[in-house]
Design a protein around this motif. Structure first.
Motif, short mmCIF file in Angstrom:
data_model
loop_
_atom_site.label_atom_id
_atom_site.label_comp_id
_atom_site.label_asym_id
_atom_site.label_seq_id
_atom_site.Cartn_x
_atom_site.Cartn_y
_atom_site.Cartn_z
N GLY A 197 -4.01 -3.61 -3.71
CA GLY A 197 -2.85 -3.50 -2.23
C GLY A 197 -1.91 -2.52 -2.29
O GLY A 197 -1.86 -1.19 -2.73
N LEU A 240 -0.93 0.65 9.41
CA LEU A 240 -0.89 1.89 9.19
C LEU A 240 -2.46 2.14 8.26
O LEU A 240 -2.67 1.84 7.49
N GLY A 293 -0.80 -4.72 11.64
CA GLY A 293 -1.04 -6.24 10.26
C GLY A 293 0.07 -6.17 9.13
O GLY A 293 0.38 -4.23 8.75
N VAL A 294 0.56 -6.82 8.50
CA VAL A 294 1.45 -7.03 7.68
C VAL A 294 1.03 -7.91 6.31
O VAL A 294 1.86 -7.58 5.83
N ASN A 317 -3.27 -5.17 -8.59
CA ASN A 317 -1.68 -3.16 -8.44
C ASN A 317 -2.18 -3.60 -6.97
O ASN A 317 -3.07 -3.51 -6.16
N PRO A 319 0.89 -5.02 -3.76
CA PRO A 319 1.15 -6.30 -3.03
C PRO A 319 -0.24 -6.77 -1.63
O PRO A 319 -1.15 -5.41 -1.19
N GLY A 351 5.00 -1.24 -10.04
CA GLY A 351 6.14 -2.08 -9.39
C GLY A 351 6.59 -2.76 -8.38
O GLY A 351 7.35 -4.01 -8.74
N SER A 353 4.12 -4.84 -7.28
CA SER A 353 3.90 -5.85 -8.28
C SER A 353 4.38 -6.76 -8.78
O SER A 353 4.25 -7.99 -9.30
P1 ADP Z 1 3.70 -1.22 -6.63
O1 ADP Z 1 4.19 -0.49 -6.84
O2 ADP Z 1 3.33 -2.37 -7.62
O3 ADP Z 1 2.02 0.48 -6.62
P2 ADP Z 1 2.49 -0.19 -3.87
O4 ADP Z 1 3.86 0.95 -4.42
O5 ADP Z 1 1.85 1.12 -3.99
O6 ADP Z 1 2.95 -0.78 -5.08
O7 ADP Z 1 2.88 -0.57 -2.82
C1 ADP Z 1 3.78 -1.09 -2.71
C2 ADP Z 1 4.20 -1.30 -0.93
O8 ADP Z 1 3.42 -1.62 0.10
C3 ADP Z 1 5.44 -2.56 -0.50
O9 ADP Z 1 6.45 -1.58 -0.29
C4 ADP Z 1 4.26 -3.12 0.84
O10 ADP Z 1 5.85 -3.64 1.63
C5 ADP Z 1 3.91 -2.07 0.59
N1 ADP Z 1 3.03 -3.22 1.71
C6 ADP Z 1 2.58 -3.73 1.72
N2 ADP Z 1 1.19 -3.88 2.68
C7 ADP Z 1 1.44 -3.36 3.65
C8 ADP Z 1 0.67 -3.37 5.46
N3 ADP Z 1 0.30 -4.58 5.70
N4 ADP Z 1 1.82 -2.17 5.91
C9 ADP Z 1 2.78 -1.69 4.91
N5 ADP Z 1 2.80 -1.78 4.22
C10 ADP Z 1 2.62 -2.68 3.31
#
Ligand code: ADP
Ligand code: MG
Length: 394
Positions: A197, A240, A293-294, A317, A319, A351, A353
């Motif tokens: 995600g 997005l 979508g959020v 990995n 969110p 970071g 997650s």
């Molecule tokens: P990680 O640090 O775990 O690898 P990322 O940095 O790739 O994760 O992604 C985390 C970000 O993704 C968060 O700031 C979260 O708000 C954003 N995010 C998740 N889902 C959505 C969404 N549907 N629309 C916009 N942003 C999103």
């Protein structure tokens, strides 16, 4: 060829030897003081073992992004102070990184003493893996221990370059644990589930491409799901998306299909008109044209949690939604709880997650929380990490 470990190094003896340890002490600073000291605490194990074996430890780390310049606010001195307090030992500090001053400070160490060097990224040669700087580090050491997993995917002077010029090398306990735990994803007990995600497909395209043919199921959430859905021609409204990644998304889907991997995308969504903490939201199966979508919807969250339940190995990995806002954290929470309840092996990297899991207080119930976002993604792709390869070369 196995990576030499701290056990191997200690078995051969380190008393009286200068051991250069590259750790990851890149902690957040608040008003010049150490904010969260998790990373310092994590480094203690390797350091204690070396110090009690009589090594003379020279410790190096980066802190922030000084970009090759001396920046007083990014000095490692407050980190050294906290480290000394945690170790309950007097800790020396050298305000140089290499050179005569650092060399004499290292030479003055007695058995079981620790010297912390200044921020290695004050030196422009660090991130360029400059050979002169690598030799400068090597001049401080009889042995080299890399315990900084978070930078192991970078060939820098203190993470890789130095190794060539030091006769004895080893992976520290943290680095070894990361390689062992993430190794489970490379060579999994099946079924292997990968949950990906986060924000963008482009950030994680390489790992998507590598895991699609390798995993038994690939579950996609977060904003990256919308690029996949849009590439299929589904409605995504104002979510997005990355139009220049549609082709890549289709290729990942094809690779999954050809490899017998089930690829799951959200079937319902939490949508809003504007991204704000208390925006009015609704759950829909199709994202309306004027909304975005959020978070994954509740049906998707249940389906993903059910996937987690049947998996024997889980790699996660990124969110499932904009978890920073409580209203859109439910999908991430549902997956996190399922992973915590799972009896399979679980590894979480990234970071955001890891932050989401810690915020939920579930950290203790996850098999492994990786300390390296980028490094963990490169490792599970099957790539060789320069910081690890450097330990192995003869
Ligand atoms: P990680 O640090 O775990 O690898 P990322 O940095 O790739 O994760 O992604 C985390 C970000 O993704 C968060 O700031 C979260 O708000 C954003 N995010 C998740 N889902 C959505 C969404 N549907 N629309 C916009 N942003 C999103
Ligand atoms: Mg992130």
């Amino acid at each position: 060829m196995g990576t030499p470990t701290l056990d191997d190094l200690l078995a051969a003896g380190v008393r009286g030897e200068r051991v250069f340890v590259r750790a990851d002490l890149n902690v957040p600073l608040v008003d010049g003081q150490v904010g969260d000291d998790t990373r310092i605490r994590a480094a203690l194990g390797t350091l204690r073992r070396l110090l009690s074996a009589g090594a003379r430890v020279v410790l190096a780390s980066h802190l922030g992004r000084p970009k090759g310049e001396r920046k007083a606010e990014l000095s490692l001195r407050p980190v050294a102070d906290r480290l000394g307090a945690l170790l309950e030992r007097e800790t020396r500090f050298c305000d140089e990184v290499v050179g005569p001053k650092a060399e004499s400070a290292a030479a003055e160490l007695r058995d079981g003493e620790l010297l912390v060097l200044e921020n290695v990224r004050f030196e422009p040669g660090e991130t360029k893996n400059d050979e002169a700087l690598a030799r400068g580090f090597a001049a401080l050491a009889d042995a080299y221990v890399n315990d900084a997993f978070g930078t192991a995917h970078r060939a820098h002077a203190s993470t890789a370059g130095i190794a060539r010029f030091v006769p004895r090398r080893a992976a520290g306990d943290l680095l070894r644990a990361e390689l062992e735990q993430l190794g489970v994803v490379r060579d999994p007990e099946r079924p292997l589930l990968c949950v990906l995600g986060g924000a963008k497909v482009s950030d994680k395209l390489a790992v998507l491409e590598a895991l699609a043919p390798h995993a038994d199921s690939l579950v996609i959430g977060g904003a990256m799901a919308y690029t996949f859905l849009a590439a299929r021609g589904d409605a995504v409204g104002r979510s997005l998306v990355e139009p220049d990644r549609f082709e890549d998304a289709r290729r990942v889907e094809a690779a999954a299909r050809d490899g017998g991997c089930r690829l799951l995308l959200p079937t319902d969504h939490v949508v809003v008109h504007e991204l704000a903490p208390n925006a009015t939201s609704q759950v829909v199966a199709r994202v309306p044209e004027d909304q975005m979508g959020v978070d994954i919807g509740p049906a998707t969250a249940r389906a993903y949690a059910a996937e987690v339940e049947t998996a024997r190995t889980i790699f996660w990995n990124g969110p499932m939604g904009v978890f920073e806002m409580d209203a859109f954290a439910q999908g991430t929470e549902a997956v996190a709880r399922a992973v915590a309840d799972s009896e399979g092996r679980s590894v979480v990297g990234g970071g955001d997650s890891v932050a989401a899991i810690n915020k939920l207080g579930l950290g203790d119930r996850i098999g492994h929380l990786s300390t390296g976002g980028g490094a963990s993604l490169e490792f599970v792709q099957g790539l060789e990490l320069p910081g690890v390869a450097a330990l192995e070369e003869a």
